[in-house]
Enzyme design. Sequence first.
Site, PDB file in Angstrom:
ATOM      1  N   CYS A 183      32.855  -0.124 -11.715  1.00 17.92           N
ATOM      2  CA  CYS A 183      33.568   1.142 -11.525  1.00 17.92           C
ATOM      3  C   CYS A 183      32.652   2.306 -11.155  1.00 17.92           C
ATOM      4  O   CYS A 183      33.133   3.360 -10.739  1.00 17.92           O
ATOM      5  CB  CYS A 183      34.352   1.471 -12.788  1.00 17.92           C
ATOM      6  SG  CYS A 183      35.398   0.110 -13.352  1.00 17.92           S
TER       7      CYS A 183
ATOM      8  N   HIS B  70      36.218   8.508 -12.763  1.00 19.04           N
ATOM      9  CA  HIS B  70      36.802   7.179 -12.628  1.00 19.04           C
ATOM     10  C   HIS B  70      38.124   7.154 -13.370  1.00 19.04           C
ATOM     11  O   HIS B  70      38.224   7.619 -14.510  1.00 19.04           O
ATOM     12  CB  HIS B  70      35.834   6.141 -13.189  1.00 19.04           C
ATOM     13  CG  HIS B  70      36.437   4.786 -13.347  1.00 19.04           C
ATOM     14  ND1 HIS B  70      37.152   4.165 -12.336  1.00 19.04           N
ATOM     15  CD2 HIS B  70      36.455   3.924 -14.410  1.00 19.04           C
ATOM     16  CE1 HIS B  70      37.574   2.988 -12.763  1.00 19.04           C
ATOM     17  NE2 HIS B  70      37.173   2.821 -14.009  1.00 19.04           N
TER      18      HIS B  70
ATOM     19  N   ASN C 299      43.694   1.470 -12.816  1.00 21.60           N
ATOM     20  CA  ASN C 299      42.237   1.407 -12.668  1.00 21.60           C
ATOM     21  C   ASN C 299      41.907   0.545 -11.453  1.00 21.60           C
ATOM     22  O   ASN C 299      42.108  -0.665 -11.471  1.00 21.60           O
ATOM     23  CB  ASN C 299      41.634   0.814 -13.943  1.00 21.60           C
ATOM     24  CG  ASN C 299      40.121   0.701 -13.897  1.00 21.60           C
ATOM     25  OD1 ASN C 299      39.499   0.792 -12.847  1.00 21.60           O
ATOM     26  ND2 ASN C 299      39.522   0.474 -15.064  1.00 21.60           N
TER      27      ASN C 299
END
Length: 326
Positions: free
Chosen positions: A112, A251, A281
């Site tokens: 990420c 993020h 996500n």
Amino acid sequence: MSNISVIGTGSYVPNNIITNDFLSTIVDTSDEWIRTRTGILERRISKGENTIYMATESAKEAIKNANIEANDLDLIIVATLTPDNFMPSTACSVQKEIGAINALCFDISAACSGFIYGLEIACSMLKNSFRNKALIIGAENLSKIVDWEDRNTCVLFGDGAGAAILSKTKEEGILEFHSGSNGLKGEHLTCGVLKANNTPNKNDRLEKNNFIKMNGKEIFRFAVGAMNETICNIQEKTKWDLNEVKYIISHQANSRIIEYTAKKLNTEKDKFYMNLDKYGNTSAASIPIALDEMNKRGLLNKQDKIILVGFGGGLTFGGVAIVWSI
């Protein structure tokens, strides 16, 4: 020495929307359970679009937004943990699809945090070489590594890609980075080797040890600490007060992580841009997707001060201070 600025953005997400209500039909969960614990309402899941396709579409948008040609690019970096092939790299495949014949191309894997790592690498390469323009892409097809029988993880992730184009410029642009890794805690977020055809609607499953596995409590603790450290470090380097910062684009993992970080920094939650309710996500794609969405919505004006910050598997973290120049 030349400065480096963001001159264009792009993104792509699949049309296929998977809602919380749909997930409640395949695992023991509910819309209320997912929404209150994560902030996620729905996510986009690929129906045939692979990582190369999504990366390419985001690249085309970014090139158009930057008002350049593909053969103006000197560098292509793709951050992904879900490549379609081990070789050629996703970056080389994107090069082929868009016709960027002059670009040096390679992939990186930093989960990420990958897009932030890609920005830092690209800035260093542009500043220290003849190269002038770089395309950085975060692209993920996470649905193929999700355990669709695990309610703790399958509700979190989505597919998509985002891109940004950097260029040498005389204007103030990308200023300071802060990044790092902690492999000692890597076991808290893992995934094994990929295999094709893993969807919520098929019986073709991965081996259990090859799915995404996550220790949620440890990752939450790490994320809040890493976000706080990164933002404070960037503030120290830039001498920015948070009141000067228009947005923090983090993020997009969990709304609670963002809320806790805002409290630790003694700033309002609204300073953090969030779109995870729509996309979940998307790992390395989440920050550039958010950045492109903000650019398209006209939320960023020239000279706005913004901070991008990421964290994820590895464990990895990173952030960057940017003066917006579009």
